[in-house]
Design an enzyme around this catalytic site. Structure first.
Site, PDB file in Angstrom:
ATOM      1  N   SER A   1       0.845  -1.194   0.000  1.00  0.00           N
ATOM      2  CA  SER A   1       0.000   0.000   0.000  1.00  0.00           C
ATOM      3  C   SER A   1       0.877   1.239   0.000  1.00  0.00           C
ATOM      4  O   SER A   1       1.576   1.534   0.980  1.00  0.00           O
ATOM      5  CB  SER A   1      -0.914   0.018   1.224  1.00  0.00           C
TER       6      SER A   1
ATOM      7  N   HIS B   1      -0.890  -1.143  -4.400  1.00  0.00           N
ATOM      8  CA  HIS B   1      -2.229  -0.875  -3.870  1.00  0.00           C
ATOM      9  C   HIS B   1      -2.357   0.619  -3.607  1.00  0.00           C
ATOM     10  O   HIS B   1      -1.565   1.204  -2.863  1.00  0.00           O
ATOM     11  CB  HIS B   1      -2.460  -1.672  -2.589  1.00  0.00           C
TER      12      HIS B   1
ATOM     13  N   ASP C   1      -4.749   3.516  -2.235  1.00  0.00           N
ATOM     14  CA  ASP C   1      -5.925   3.826  -1.417  1.00  0.00           C
ATOM     15  C   ASP C   1      -6.392   5.249  -1.681  1.00  0.00           C
ATOM     16  O   ASP C   1      -5.745   6.220  -1.275  1.00  0.00           O
ATOM     17  CB  ASP C   1      -5.591   3.665   0.063  1.00  0.00           C
TER      18      ASP C   1
ATOM     19  N   MET D   1      -9.095   7.991  -0.836  1.00  0.00           N
ATOM     20  CA  MET D   1     -10.072   8.320   0.207  1.00  0.00           C
ATOM     21  C   MET D   1     -10.597   9.730  -0.014  1.00  0.00           C
ATOM     22  O   MET D   1      -9.838  10.636  -0.355  1.00  0.00           O
ATOM     23  CB  MET D   1      -9.429   8.220   1.587  1.00  0.00           C
TER      24      MET D   1
ATOM     25  N   HIS E   1      -8.077   1.177  -5.008  1.00  0.00           N
ATOM     26  CA  HIS E   1      -9.131   0.918  -4.012  1.00  0.00           C
ATOM     27  C   HIS E   1      -9.838   2.235  -3.714  1.00  0.00           C
ATOM     28  O   HIS E   1      -9.278   3.119  -3.052  1.00  0.00           O
ATOM     29  CB  HIS E   1      -8.473   0.319  -2.764  1.00  0.00           C
TER      30      HIS E   1
ATOM     31  N   MET F   1     -12.138   4.204  -1.737  1.00  0.00           N
ATOM     32  CA  MET F   1     -12.905   4.401  -0.506  1.00  0.00           C
ATOM     33  C   MET F   1     -13.606   5.749  -0.639  1.00  0.00           C
ATOM     34  O   MET F   1     -13.263   6.742   0.005  1.00  0.00           O
ATOM     35  CB  MET F   1     -11.974   4.348   0.705  1.00  0.00           C
TER      36      MET F   1
ATOM     37  N   MET G   1     -11.953  -6.141   4.115  1.00  0.00           N
ATOM     38  CA  MET G   1     -11.282  -5.191   4.996  1.00  0.00           C
ATOM     39  C   MET G   1     -11.078  -5.848   6.356  1.00  0.00           C
ATOM     40  O   MET G   1     -12.033  -6.338   6.968  1.00  0.00           O
ATOM     41  CB  MET G   1     -12.099  -3.911   5.140  1.00  0.00           C
TER      42      MET G   1
ATOM     43  N   PHE H   1      -7.717   4.882   7.578  1.00  0.00           N
ATOM     44  CA  PHE H   1      -6.381   5.234   8.053  1.00  0.00           C
ATOM     45  C   PHE H   1      -5.453   4.045   7.878  1.00  0.00           C
ATOM     46  O   PHE H   1      -5.872   2.890   8.005  1.00  0.00           O
ATOM     47  CB  PHE H   1      -6.400   5.623   9.544  1.00  0.00           C
ATOM     48  N   GLY H   2      -4.180   4.315   7.621  1.00  0.00           N
ATOM     49  CA  GLY H   2      -3.182   3.263   7.594  1.00  0.00           C
ATOM     50  C   GLY H   2      -2.714   2.936   9.003  1.00  0.00           C
ATOM     51  O   GLY H   2      -2.934   3.697   9.950  1.00  0.00           O
ATOM     52  N   GLY H   3      -2.065   1.780   9.151  1.00  0.00           N
ATOM     53  CA  GLY H   3      -1.448   1.422  10.416  1.00  0.00           C
ATOM     54  C   GLY H   3      -2.388   0.949  11.498  1.00  0.00           C
ATOM     55  O   GLY H   3      -2.016   0.922  12.677  1.00  0.00           O
TER      56      GLY H   3
ATOM     57  N   ASP I   1      -6.961  -6.417   3.523  1.00  0.00           N
ATOM     58  CA  ASP I   1      -6.329  -5.110   3.703  1.00  0.00           C
ATOM     59  C   ASP I   1      -6.597  -4.631   5.119  1.00  0.00           C
ATOM     60  O   ASP I   1      -7.750  -4.451   5.511  1.00  0.00           O
ATOM     61  CB  ASP I   1      -6.916  -4.128   2.687  1.00  0.00           C
ATOM     62  N   GLY I   2      -5.513  -4.440   5.873  1.00  0.00           N
ATOM     63  CA  GLY I   2      -5.647  -3.883   7.212  1.00  0.00           C
ATOM     64  C   GLY I   2      -4.899  -4.676   8.261  1.00  0.00           C
ATOM     65  O   GLY I   2      -5.307  -5.777   8.602  1.00  0.00           O
ATOM     66  N   GLY I   3      -3.796  -4.148   8.745  1.00  0.00           N
ATOM     67  CA  GLY I   3      -3.078  -4.784   9.839  1.00  0.00           C
ATOM     68  C   GLY I   3      -2.350  -6.063   9.483  1.00  0.00           C
ATOM     69  O   GLY I   3      -2.023  -6.863  10.364  1.00  0.00           O
TER      70      GLY I   3
ATOM     71  N   GLY J   1       1.030  -2.330   4.260  1.00  0.00           N
ATOM     72  CA  GLY J   1       1.640  -1.011   4.216  1.00  0.00           C
ATOM     73  C   GLY J   1       2.828  -0.909   5.145  1.00  0.00           C
ATOM     74  O   GLY J   1       3.981  -1.053   4.743  1.00  0.00           O
ATOM     75  N   SER J   2       2.540  -0.693   6.424  1.00  0.00           N
ATOM     76  CA  SER J   2       3.614  -0.530   7.412  1.00  0.00           C
ATOM     77  C   SER J   2       4.534  -1.738   7.460  1.00  0.00           C
ATOM     78  O   SER J   2       5.751  -1.591   7.641  1.00  0.00           O
ATOM     79  CB  SER J   2       3.003  -0.289   8.797  1.00  0.00           C
TER      80      SER J   2
END
Length: 221
Positions: free
Chosen positions: A13, A38, A40, A42, A71, A73, A142, A148-150, A178-180, A200-201
């Site tokens: 991401s 990816h 994002d 928003m 993506h 959003m 999701m 938000f990222g992270g 996607d997410g964490g 991402g992170s």
């Protein structure tokens, strides 16, 4: 491991990158051995944050030949789909919760010759997608609340993947998460039958992103 016959793809991401160094980030993602980028998008309405829009995707495409996984959003994404396709998106994912006429929105994407994904938030049932599964190329689960990222990983999102695989029958399509996502939970993610990994992170903060990318694709061996 659930058998689905699909290649596992890693999609870093770019939201987690330094926005002043986007070109370098695109080059880095390619050098890590990732499959997709990816992106994002928003709008500050569907989610409480604003990132970037069509011009950024257009600039990405000018700089890189990588597959752009866009993506949206965005509330009522049908307003912008044609612009993102013209900008160079290879796959556009819209949220089931964000468009009133989901089938029409899917056809708007597919009629332009671009791959289509549909995302659902953690609290949304997979059964809202049952009738459109034959028309799409990917479902995005999701595993955090979007915006938000992270954010931390929501484990119950994984419970949806095996049920989705069952609903798909013989036509197995991509399932993205996607997410964490991290090296710590990737084994559970892959075991659930998910084959597109957004991180991402976990990648941008990794001391060895090439190695992390390999772990996200193959698990901890």
């Amino acid at each position: 491991m659930i058998e689905h016959g699909l290649k596992v793809k890693v999609a870093p991401s770019i939201l987690s990158s330094d926005f002043t160094k986007m070109a370098e980030s695109l080059d880095a993602i390619k050098s890590w051995g990732a499959d997709w980028v990816h992106c994002d998008v928003m709008d500050g309405m569907f989610v409480p944050n604003i990132t970037f829009g069509q011009q950024m995707i257009r600039d990405f495409r000018k700089h890189s030949d990588m597959f752009l996984d866009v993506h949206l959003m965005v509330q009522a994404p049908e307003r912008y789909i044609d612009e993102f396709i013209d900008a160079g998106a290879n796959l556009i994912t819209v949220h089931q919760e964000a468009t009133t006429h989901l089938h029409r929105t899917i056809l708007q994407i597919k009629d332009k010759g671009v791959k289509c994904g549909v995302a659902i938030n953690p609290a949304t049932s997979i059964y809202t997608l049952e009738d459109v599964l034959p028309d799409i190329d990917m479902v995005l689960l999701m595993s955090c609340d979007p915006g938000f990222g992270g954010q931390p990983f929501i484990p119950y999102a994984l419970n949806k993947a095996p049920k989705l695989r069952e609903m798909m029958g013989d036509r197995q399509i991509d399932i993205e998460v996607d997410g964490g996502v991290s090296e710590k939970n990737i084994d559970q993610i892959l075991a659930a039958g998910i084959n597109c990994i957004v991180a991402g992170s976990a990648l941008f903060k990794s001391p060895d992103p090439v190695r992390t990318c390999e772990i996200l694709r193959n698990g901890n061996r």
